[in-house]
Structure formats: C-alpha cells, structure tokens
Design a protein around this motif. Sequence first.
Motif, PDB file in Angstrom:
ATOM      1  N   GLU A 182      24.613 -47.461  39.332  1.00  0.00           N
ATOM      2  CA  GLU A 182      23.324 -47.523  38.628  1.00  0.00           C
ATOM      3  C   GLU A 182      23.444 -47.021  37.186  1.00  0.00           C
ATOM      4  O   GLU A 182      22.756 -47.523  36.294  1.00  0.00           O
ATOM      5  CB  GLU A 182      22.242 -46.761  39.378  1.00  0.00           C
ATOM      6  N   GLU A 183      24.325 -46.069  36.917  1.00  0.00           N
ATOM      7  CA  GLU A 183      24.516 -45.587  35.547  1.00  0.00           C
ATOM      8  C   GLU A 183      25.231 -46.638  34.688  1.00  0.00           C
ATOM      9  O   GLU A 183      24.905 -46.796  33.511  1.00  0.00           O
ATOM     10  CB  GLU A 183      25.292 -44.271  35.541  1.00  0.00           C
ATOM     11  N   ILE A 184      26.174 -47.345  35.290  1.00  0.00           N
ATOM     12  CA  ILE A 184      26.867 -48.405  34.556  1.00  0.00           C
ATOM     13  C   ILE A 184      25.889 -49.545  34.265  1.00  0.00           C
ATOM     14  O   ILE A 184      25.858 -50.079  33.159  1.00  0.00           O
ATOM     15  CB  ILE A 184      28.099 -48.902  35.346  1.00  0.00           C
ATOM     16  N   GLU A 185      25.082 -49.902  35.240  1.00  0.00           N
ATOM     17  CA  GLU A 185      24.076 -50.953  35.043  1.00  0.00           C
ATOM     18  C   GLU A 185      23.087 -50.557  33.940  1.00  0.00           C
ATOM     19  O   GLU A 185      22.725 -51.382  33.098  1.00  0.00           O
ATOM     20  CB  GLU A 185      23.330 -51.228  36.340  1.00  0.00           C
ATOM     21  N   ALA A 186      22.651 -49.313  33.945  1.00  0.00           N
ATOM     22  CA  ALA A 186      21.714 -48.836  32.917  1.00  0.00           C
ATOM     23  C   ALA A 186      22.365 -48.867  31.537  1.00  0.00           C
ATOM     24  O   ALA A 186      21.729 -49.236  30.539  1.00  0.00           O
ATOM     25  CB  ALA A 186      21.227 -47.431  33.247  1.00  0.00           C
ATOM     26  N   TRP A 187      23.640 -48.483  31.462  1.00  0.00           N
ATOM     27  CA  TRP A 187      24.352 -48.517  30.185  1.00  0.00           C
ATOM     28  C   TRP A 187      24.422 -49.956  29.675  1.00  0.00           C
ATOM     29  O   TRP A 187      24.157 -50.220  28.502  1.00  0.00           O
ATOM     30  CB  TRP A 187      25.760 -47.928  30.333  1.00  0.00           C
ATOM     31  N   CYS A 188      24.761 -50.884  30.560  1.00  0.00           N
ATOM     32  CA  CYS A 188      24.845 -52.295  30.164  1.00  0.00           C
ATOM     33  C   CYS A 188      23.500 -52.798  29.647  1.00  0.00           C
ATOM     34  O   CYS A 188      23.441 -53.495  28.632  1.00  0.00           O
ATOM     35  CB  CYS A 188      25.287 -53.154  31.341  1.00  0.00           C
ATOM     36  N   ALA A 189      22.439 -52.449  30.343  1.00  0.00           N
ATOM     37  CA  ALA A 189      21.099 -52.898  29.943  1.00  0.00           C
ATOM     38  C   ALA A 189      20.684 -52.317  28.595  1.00  0.00           C
ATOM     39  O   ALA A 189      19.862 -52.910  27.887  1.00  0.00           O
ATOM     40  CB  ALA A 189      20.086 -52.519  31.012  1.00  0.00           C
ATOM     41  N   SER A 198      21.215 -65.628  14.504  1.00  0.00           N
ATOM     42  CA  SER A 198      19.811 -65.260  14.357  1.00  0.00           C
ATOM     43  C   SER A 198      19.684 -63.750  14.375  1.00  0.00           C
ATOM     44  O   SER A 198      20.629 -63.040  14.656  1.00  0.00           O
ATOM     45  CB  SER A 198      18.978 -65.864  15.482  1.00  0.00           C
ATOM     46  N   GLU A 199      18.503 -63.287  14.097  1.00  0.00           N
ATOM     47  CA  GLU A 199      18.239 -61.853  14.121  1.00  0.00           C
ATOM     48  C   GLU A 199      17.806 -61.383  15.500  1.00  0.00           C
ATOM     49  O   GLU A 199      17.549 -60.208  15.704  1.00  0.00           O
ATOM     50  CB  GLU A 199      17.151 -61.514  13.089  1.00  0.00           C
ATOM     51  N   GLU A 200      17.722 -62.295  16.447  1.00  0.00           N
ATOM     52  CA  GLU A 200      17.275 -61.961  17.793  1.00  0.00           C
ATOM     53  C   GLU A 200      18.331 -61.123  18.520  1.00  0.00           C
ATOM     54  O   GLU A 200      19.532 -61.370  18.402  1.00  0.00           O
ATOM     55  CB  GLU A 200      17.035 -63.256  18.574  1.00  0.00           C
ATOM     56  N   THR A 201      17.881 -60.116  19.256  1.00  0.00           N
ATOM     57  CA  THR A 201      18.792 -59.332  20.083  1.00  0.00           C
ATOM     58  C   THR A 201      18.397 -59.526  21.539  1.00  0.00           C
ATOM     59  O   THR A 201      17.234 -59.651  21.869  1.00  0.00           O
ATOM     60  CB  THR A 201      18.742 -57.828  19.742  1.00  0.00           C
ATOM     61  N   VAL A 202      19.417 -59.566  22.378  1.00  0.00           N
ATOM     62  CA  VAL A 202      19.190 -59.682  23.821  1.00  0.00           C
ATOM     63  C   VAL A 202      20.042 -58.624  24.504  1.00  0.00           C
ATOM     64  O   VAL A 202      21.092 -58.251  24.000  1.00  0.00           O
ATOM     65  CB  VAL A 202      19.553 -61.088  24.354  1.00  0.00           C
ATOM     66  N   PRO A 203      19.623 -58.123  25.649  1.00  0.00           N
ATOM     67  CA  PRO A 203      20.420 -57.097  26.323  1.00  0.00           C
ATOM     68  C   PRO A 203      21.727 -57.666  26.856  1.00  0.00           C
ATOM     69  O   PRO A 203      21.803 -58.823  27.253  1.00  0.00           O
ATOM     70  CB  PRO A 203      19.533 -56.610  27.452  1.00  0.00           C
ATOM     71  N   LEU A 204      22.753 -56.835  26.849  1.00  0.00           N
ATOM     72  CA  LEU A 204      24.050 -57.194  27.389  1.00  0.00           C
ATOM     73  C   LEU A 204      23.953 -57.353  28.884  1.00  0.00           C
ATOM     74  O   LEU A 204      23.349 -56.514  29.566  1.00  0.00           O
ATOM     75  CB  LEU A 204      25.064 -56.096  27.052  1.00  0.00           C
ATOM     76  N   LYS A 205      24.493 -58.406  29.409  1.00  0.00           N
ATOM     77  CA  LYS A 205      24.525 -58.591  30.858  1.00  0.00           C
ATOM     78  C   LYS A 205      25.935 -58.262  31.322  1.00  0.00           C
ATOM     79  O   LYS A 205      26.883 -58.924  30.946  1.00  0.00           O
ATOM     80  CB  LYS A 205      24.189 -60.032  31.217  1.00  0.00           C
ATOM     81  N   CYS A 206      26.062 -57.213  32.098  1.00  0.00           N
ATOM     82  CA  CYS A 206      27.362 -56.845  32.626  1.00  0.00           C
ATOM     83  C   CYS A 206      27.788 -57.841  33.686  1.00  0.00           C
ATOM     84  O   CYS A 206      26.945 -58.428  34.366  1.00  0.00           O
ATOM     85  CB  CYS A 206      27.335 -55.448  33.229  1.00  0.00           C
TER      86      CYS A 206
END
Length: 73
Positions: free
Chosen positions: A46-53, A62-70
């Motif tokens: 869960e900590e690794i998943e939270a870090w990835c998110a 573009s200037e758009e940012t999206v969360p990293l998907k592990c």
Amino acid sequence: MQRYLRFPEVSKRTARSRTSIWRDVRANRFPAPRKIGPNAVAWLEEEIEAWCASRPIVSYHSEETVPLKCNQK
C-alpha cells in the motif's frame, strides 16, 4: 491484510533501479522498507501504491499532468 513486496517486485512496479530506490529512501523521498527477518527487508504494497499515485507525469506535448501508474503484479 497487508502484503509485503520484496525488492525485485518493488523495482519492477516502480521501474526504478536499486541505487535510485535506496538513494531516495535515505533522502525520505521513497517509502522505507520494513525488516522482515535477520537479513531481509520488504516494502508494504500500500505504501508503494501510494508513492506511485503521488508521482505526476508531465507530458512533453502538453502542460497536463497525470498520475504515474505503477506496473501491477
């Protein structure tokens, strides 16, 4: 139920090298592992998943940012 991940799985999911992970653990930029035995450590999934998110990806187009998907299992 908490699931622990050993280093190869953490590296695979985050696409990061051993050196990068440990450097960031020491700098408090990556979750610290838990000691699970006399000579073994593991990370909470869960900590690794939270870090990835929490890691934004910035597109070069573009200037758009999206969360990293592990990577998953």
